[in-house]
Structure formats: C-alpha cells, structure tokens
Write an enzyme that holds these catalytic residues in place. Structure first.
Site, mmCIF file in Angstrom:
data_model
loop_
_atom_site.group_PDB
_atom_site.id
_atom_site.type_symbol
_atom_site.label_atom_id
_atom_site.label_comp_id
_atom_site.label_asym_id
_atom_site.label_seq_id
_atom_site.Cartn_x
_atom_site.Cartn_y
_atom_site.Cartn_z
ATOM 1 N N ASN A 290 0.859 -1.186 0.000
ATOM 2 C CA ASN A 290 0.000 0.000 0.000
ATOM 3 C C ASN A 290 0.890 1.227 0.000
ATOM 4 O O ASN A 290 1.731 1.391 0.875
ATOM 5 C CB ASN A 290 -0.888 0.013 1.235
ATOM 6 N N ARG A 292 0.239 4.376 0.494
ATOM 7 C CA ARG A 292 -0.476 5.517 1.095
ATOM 8 C C ARG A 292 -0.348 5.441 2.615
ATOM 9 O O ARG A 292 0.112 4.438 3.151
ATOM 10 C CB ARG A 292 -1.969 5.402 0.750
#
Ligand code: MV4
Length: 452
Positions: A290, A292
């Site tokens: 991920n 983020r």
C-alpha cells in the site's frame, strides 16, 4: 518547508492531516463536496473550496477540480489521505506536471505496486518471499489448469489490477479452475476495466500482518514494526493491533528487514505498508504493498511514539529522515476499533443524523474522528466515522482499556459497529490472540449459533 497544503480528502483523515499541518506551522486548504459543506475538516482548515456535488467521481475524485482549487489557493503540496486518489499514479503525475508536490511516493512506484502481478514479480526479484506461483499472466483455461497443477492445489486466482480481495477466487481442483477463471476475469474487467489474472499457491488460514515503512527521497528506509490486521470481514478491517501475538522480536526483525530491503530496491519514499501473509509455521509471504497512509496508522504511532503524517510531510518537503532504525522502539500494546456507521447485525450502512455523541478519553485513549452532534453522515462515502485507539503496557490491559473506552462511546441517531467490537473483545479466541483471516467467519457462526 511547505507554506500551504491542500488536503484532497474528507472525514477523520482530513482532520488528522490538518492536525499534523498545524503542528508544523503549515497552512491548510480543505476541499469538500456540496454535502460536506459543514464538515469538521472544513471548519478546521484555514481555507476551503467546494469542488463539486456529493458523488465522489464529481468531487473528491475530480482531478481538474482539485488542481484548480490547488492553483487558486496557491498551495505547495497536496496530501491525498487514503482511498480516493491516494494510489492514483496519474493524479501524482498531474500534480508533478503542475508543480504541486504530491505527498506520497513517485508515480512509477504507485503504478508498479498497483499492478499486483508486477508487484509480485518485483518483490520476488529483490528476494522478498512470495508464495509459489506463476510469474506470467493467465491466457486460457488449459494454461490455468496446467499451472495450477504444477503449483499444487489449493491455488488462488487474483486480478492483476485488483487488491482488497476483488476478482479473487480460491480453487481446490481442476473443475474449480474451469469455473473460477472466467468468473474472476469478468469480475476483474467489471471492477477494474482489466481482465488480467494470475495464479499463486493459496496459503490456508494465514494471518494478515503488515509492516509499516518510512523512506526519504535520499534513499534512507526504516520500518516501524507490524500491525496485525487479521480481524476482517469481506476484506474490510474491523480491528487492528500492534504488536501481533504471532510476531516475536526475531520475526519482526526478519519481516522488517525484508520490507526495508524491498523499499530500497524499488526507490520507495514516503510512508508505506507491505502486507504479508503469515502462516502457522511463521513463514511469511508478500501479498501487496500500500503506497499511502493507512486507516490503521495510529496503532503504529502509539507503540513507536511517532507521527507518521508529520514524517510524510517532512519527507515530501525533501528533508532527510531524522529517525534511524535504532531509534524505533516498540512499547506496550495498541488496539484500534473502527467505528462505522452501519448495522451491527447486517453490516449494511446506516447513514443519518448523529443526534448525540460522547467520545471516550482518559489515559491511553486516542480518538480520530470528524463526527459531532448534529452531523448528518451522508450515504455517499465510506462509513468510517471514528477510530478509537488505545495503548497500554500489555495486550490484556489494552483490551480492558478498549472495553472501558467503548463503554463511553455513545453515538445516537445512527447504528454503529460499537457492539461488534464489544463482542470481539470478549471472544475467547480473540482474548487468547488466536486469530487468523478466518476469525470473523468463525465469529459469525458462533454468534448465529448463540442466537439459535
Ligand atoms: C491470499 C490469501 C492466501 N494465499 N493469497 C485478500 C485480499 C488481498 N489482499 C489478498 N488476499 C488474500 N491473498 C494467497 N496466496 C488469502 C487472502 C485473504 C485474506 C487476506 C488477508 C485478510 C483477509 C483475507 C480473507 C480472505 C483471503
């Protein structure tokens, strides 16, 4: 350092980013849709711009509207939060082309990790363990059967463009493959506009353990330990904790080293997470990365005494990471309960007016929220309305503290997931740390048996 940042998000994460900006002395610009005009993130930002109607595709996902707002307000950077445009490589490129710093990793890294088959290959090539599988994409049924049989059942069909479980099928024999392949391809086409799928060995009853990383633009990368995210329902996490009861100091070092090495090799900077499957033999396999800040970042902040959003902003401003691996200690135990506006029985969204609210506080309790009495929770977005995070010396003490915090969490006017969390925290398997990605299935069965 940045003078002004636009926050391309809403809800609790938008307010969380504003808090970090305030502590850094950075001005903030909120953006909002029509229905979010009276939101807390709008109230707490220095300036605000309406970027469109309720529908996310016309507001929070509307790149021209966001860039116009950023230019109008003359910001130096955009923080995308999580969801929405946070993992959109095109948006990161547009920001770069407009001379606005995207607070996240490079567009190329976002694109690489967004393609799950490519991400798997990239990780494998730098020595991060991946499950046995096939490195190409699947062309037809016959090839799928041949590859599945060479890997050995069970295998899992995954969408290259996927993530979060969509376009995924577990197959246990030849007939399964033949039935699941077109279904997975269709689902992938429908969900992502890309029918490409790949195959790998299915890891049974694994845990979902993710490693938090921070890297700067000068190539320094550190990890901040793991989060245990196995308590999920339909690929939606309900509760996360750190440390995991399955991770020893030695395993943390191994998984952390693998994550750091991977990030160095791909030139990763900003905050990021590497998700692993961990089996009962303590073997771990790369699942996804991920690119983020994640919903559950707060549990890591509590056990490592760091501010990940602050670090993200400093890194994006080109500063070198002040923290070194040896500075990162792991203290006590943190648990997060996601409070959603939803029915605790059916998990269906429960939007509406919050008529009264009391949020918990006291020692070791953190609440990230943008909810207040009088807020109308709109039906257009994610149903997360608050995160209750507790910290204490041991897991048992943290569980007791969470019980105490949830007892004080009173939200009237809408249904919430508070009762689910109270049940999970009282579950003997949960209390024993005996969890896997099958935990919620067993939990649901136990609950329905208890009602019968
Ligand atoms: C897997 C797996 C077992 N083996 N891959 C779920 C969503 C996406 N992140 C990938 N997922 C899985 N990939 C292999 N090779 C099991 C899952 C999985 C899962 C993972 C974490 C949390 C909950 C889950 C529920 C079902 C399946």
């Amino acid at each position: 350092m940045f003078r002004k940042i636009l926050i391309a998000n809403r809800g609790e994460i938008a307010t969380r980013i504003i808090w970090a900006c305030k502590e850094l002395g950075i001005k903030t610009v909120a953006v909002h849709s029509d229905v979010d005009r009276d939101s807390l993130h709008v109230r707490f930002a220095d300036e605000a711009v309406c970027i469109g109607p309720a529908q996310a595709s016309k507001s929070y996902l509307n790149i021209p509207a966001l860039i116009s707002a950023a230019e109008l307000k003359n910001v130096d950077a955009i923080h995308p939060g999580y969801g929405f445009l946070s993992e959109n490589a095109h948006f990161a490129e547009v920001c770069r082309a407009c001379n606005i710093k995207f607070i996240g990793p490079s567009p190329n890294v976002i694109r690489l990790m967004g393609d799950k088959a490519q991400a798997r290959r990239a990780m494998k090539s730098v020595g991060v363990p991946v499950t046995p599988g096939f490195d190409g994409i699947i062309e037809d049924e016959q090839e799928a059967v041949e590859i599945a049989e060479s890997i050995g059942y069970p295998v899992i069909i995954k969408a290259s463009a996927g993530g979060g479980g969509r376009g995924m099928r577990v197959v246990r024999n030849r007939d399964d493959v033949i039935a699941a392949l077109p279904a997975a391809q269709q689902e992938a086409q429908l969900a992502f506009g890309n029918p490409t799928v790949y195959l790998e060995k299915y890891v049974e009853s694994a845990r979902h353990i993710e490693i938090q990383v921070l890297g700067d633009e000068l190539g320094k990368v550190i990890h901040l330990g793991e989060r245990e995210c196995s308590v999920q329902r339909r690929h939606q996490k309900l509760l996360e904790e750190s440390p995991s009861t399955a991770v020893t100091t030695e395993l943390r070092r191994q998984m952390g080293d693998a994550a750091v090495k991977a990030c160095r090799e791909i030139g990763y900077y900003s905050a990021g997470t590497i998700e692993f499957l961990l089996n009962s033999n303590s073997e771990f396999y790369f699942m996804e990365m991920n690119t983020r800040i994640q919903v559950e970042h707060g549990v890591t902040e509590m056990v490592t005494d760091t501010d990940l959003v602050r670090e993200q902003i400093l890194i994006a401003a080109g500063e070198r990471l002040q923290l070194s691996q040896d500075d990162i200690g792991f203290s006590g135990h943190a648990i997060e309960c996601r409070i959603n506006a939803e029915s605790p029985r059916t998990f269906a969204p429960s939007p509406g007016l919050i008529t009264a609210i009391n949020l918990p506080g006291g020692p070791g309790v953190r609440v990230d929220t943008a909810a207040f009495a009088g807020l109308f929770v709109p039906p257009f977005y994610d149903s997360l309305i608050a995160k209750v995070v507790v910290h204490h010396r041991t897991r048992d003490l943290a569980i007791q503290r969470m019980h105490r915090a949830l007892d004080a969490t009173i939200i009237e006017g809408i249904e919430t997931s508070v009762p689910i969390h109270q049940q999970i925290l009282s579950d003997p398997d949960f209390m024993a740390g005996n969890i896997s990605t099958r935990f919620m299935d067993r939990f649901a069965r136990k609950a329905s048996d208890a009602r019968a």
